[in-house]
Design a protein around this motif. Sequence first.
Motif, PDB file in Angstrom:
ATOM      1  N   UNK A 435       0.829  -1.202   0.000  1.00 51.59           N
ATOM      2  CA  UNK A 435       0.000   0.000   0.000  1.00 51.59           C
ATOM      3  C   UNK A 435       0.860   1.246   0.000  1.00 51.59           C
ATOM      4  N   UNK A 436       1.896   1.227   0.795  1.00 47.54           N
ATOM      5  CA  UNK A 436       2.780   2.395   0.862  1.00 47.54           C
ATOM      6  C   UNK A 436       3.462   2.666  -0.492  1.00 47.54           C
ATOM      7  N   UNK A 437       3.903   1.572  -1.154  1.00 43.50           N
ATOM      8  CA  UNK A 437       4.554   1.737  -2.475  1.00 43.50           C
ATOM      9  C   UNK A 437       3.569   2.325  -3.490  1.00 43.50           C
ATOM     10  N   UNK A 438       2.338   1.839  -3.441  1.00 44.57           N
ATOM     11  CA  UNK A 438       1.313   2.332  -4.396  1.00 44.57           C
ATOM     12  C   UNK A 438       1.051   3.806  -4.185  1.00 44.57           C
ATOM     13  N   UNK A 439       0.943   4.198  -2.958  1.00 43.28           N
ATOM     14  CA  UNK A 439       0.678   5.609  -2.658  1.00 43.28           C
ATOM     15  C   UNK A 439       1.870   6.465  -3.088  1.00 43.28           C
ATOM     16  N   UNK A 440       3.079   5.981  -2.910  1.00 40.50           N
ATOM     17  CA  UNK A 440       4.274   6.745  -3.273  1.00 40.50           C
ATOM     18  C   UNK A 440       4.324   6.963  -4.781  1.00 40.50           C
ATOM     19  N   UNK A 441       4.033   5.899  -5.560  1.00 40.21           N
ATOM     20  CA  UNK A 441       4.098   6.038  -7.028  1.00 40.21           C
ATOM     21  C   UNK A 441       2.999   6.965  -7.536  1.00 40.21           C
ATOM     22  N   UNK A 442       1.857   6.955  -6.843  1.00 43.86           N
ATOM     23  CA  UNK A 442       0.762   7.800  -7.297  1.00 43.86           C
ATOM     24  C   UNK A 442       1.135   9.282  -7.152  1.00 43.86           C
ATOM     25  N   UNK A 443       1.820   9.604  -6.085  1.00 42.07           N
ATOM     26  CA  UNK A 443       2.188  11.011  -5.881  1.00 42.07           C
ATOM     27  C   UNK A 443       3.501  11.383  -6.563  1.00 42.07           C
ATOM     28  N   UNK A 444       4.298  10.429  -7.010  1.00 44.66           N
ATOM     29  CA  UNK A 444       5.575  10.706  -7.710  1.00 44.66           C
ATOM     30  C   UNK A 444       5.581   9.930  -9.033  1.00 44.66           C
ATOM     31  N   UNK A 445       4.912  10.474 -10.047  1.00 45.90           N
ATOM     32  CA  UNK A 445       4.808   9.741 -11.321  1.00 45.90           C
ATOM     33  C   UNK A 445       6.117   9.727 -12.124  1.00 45.90           C
ATOM     34  N   UNK A 446       7.047  10.593 -11.823  1.00 44.95           N
ATOM     35  CA  UNK A 446       8.301  10.624 -12.552  1.00 44.95           C
ATOM     36  C   UNK A 446       9.408   9.847 -11.869  1.00 44.95           C
ATOM     37  N   UNK A 447       9.078   9.224 -10.796  1.00 44.61           N
ATOM     38  CA  UNK A 447      10.097   8.448 -10.080  1.00 44.61           C
ATOM     39  C   UNK A 447      10.456   7.190 -10.845  1.00 44.61           C
ATOM     40  N   UNK A 448      11.623   6.591 -10.484  1.00 43.63           N
ATOM     41  CA  UNK A 448      12.108   5.375 -11.164  1.00 43.63           C
ATOM     42  C   UNK A 448      11.124   4.237 -11.033  1.00 43.63           C
TER      43      UNK A 448
END
Length: 457
Positions: A435-448
């Motif tokens: 869940x934490x990873x999903x939330x992180x990618x949602x708010x940082x779309x340009x991340x690796x």
Amino acid sequence: GVFYELVQSFPRVEENVEVDSFVSSHRWRRHSESLKSVDTNRASMGQDSLEPGGFTDLLLEEGHDNTTQIEEDTDHNYYTSRTYGPYDSTSRDLWVNIDQMEKDKVKIHGILSNTHRQAARVNLSFDFPFYGHFLREITVATGGFIYTGEVVHRMLTATQYIAPLMANFDPSVSRNSTVRYFDNGTALVVQWDHVHLQDNYNLGSFTFQATLLNDGRIIFGYKEIPVAVTQISSTNHPVKVGLSDAFVVVHRIQQIPNVRRRTIYEYHRVELQMSKITNLSAVEMIPLPTCLQFTSCGPCVTAQIGFNCSWCSKLQRCSSGFDRHRQDWVDSGCPEESKDKICERNIDTTETPLYSTTTLLPTTTRFRVLTTTRGSTTSHLPTSLPTEDDTKIALHLKDNGASTDDSAAEKKGGTLHAGLIVGILVLVLVVAAAILVTVYMYHHPTSAASLFFIEVR
């Protein structure tokens, strides 16, 4: 029969009670091999026994030498008698010299000392055991005997007596004749001083005594015996030397209201050899054990004292069935209860007291006695295979370090529960991480990570 008058201070005989005297046909047999074979238990009313085992003067002939010291032990089932001759020092030791006693304790009975065939009550300062019964009152008679019965009647010579020399003595025929007694708290001495026979005054005076001790011993002492006792006439009065006891049975007469008949049954008698009663002789009678001395069931039914002792739970009494409490014994159904010879106790089956069943095998009868362990302060672990009760007890011993199969299974079950909990925790952590990873990618779309998942898709 011979009837005695009772002095004024003596309770009167109940007018609505008739007294008959019969003899019980019961004969005791002691089973001890060490006892003498001479049977002295003649249950008779002054009549000679016709049975082969009757008591006879076998140990002393009429022409005996008085210079020979005599000491004889004879068993009478309830008493053992020892006879001492005139030249035995024991005879002198057993004689109580009342003249040397305290004057205030020696009492001369005025009425008995001046009358014929009279009887008066004397209170004892101690409990005197007689045939296993404790007496506090006796009745002194002018005829050379002591009546021990509780039922007062006029025919006192029949039974229930202590007779150093029962005969037709009449203290009124001589001014020197007295009947006196002395009680020091442990012994009662009754002495007939210089008494004469009414029907044969010229034979001379007799002086003798009876001593009752608080341990049950009875001593007959003879100071002055002018003629052989066997020559005293029994025409007008019985002549007896010895003891007797009886039980009383009360019968109600239906035809007459409020009238009872008391029947007296003599169950035992001690008859001493009259030929041995001489000047300066003495007889000592020592009581033997009786069933009445036992106060609990176990010792009662296992007693080896020569009597068939039985326990009655209703009366809480041990008895052979033949004593002064005979009527209570029968009325309470004790003879039927005593047939089983079993000591029973009311035990609650919900409790688990320690008890044991013991089988005893005396002589011929088999007794089963149930006894409980009492007064024990230490407990013992069972030494045999565990029973249901033992298993229940063992379940409470786990806290003390005792291990069983059930406890091992419980330990195994506890390990399984711990593994399951750890697995659940790991799963929760994985889900949380996702869940934490999903939330992180949602708010940082340009991340690796976001570019990696876009390329994979």
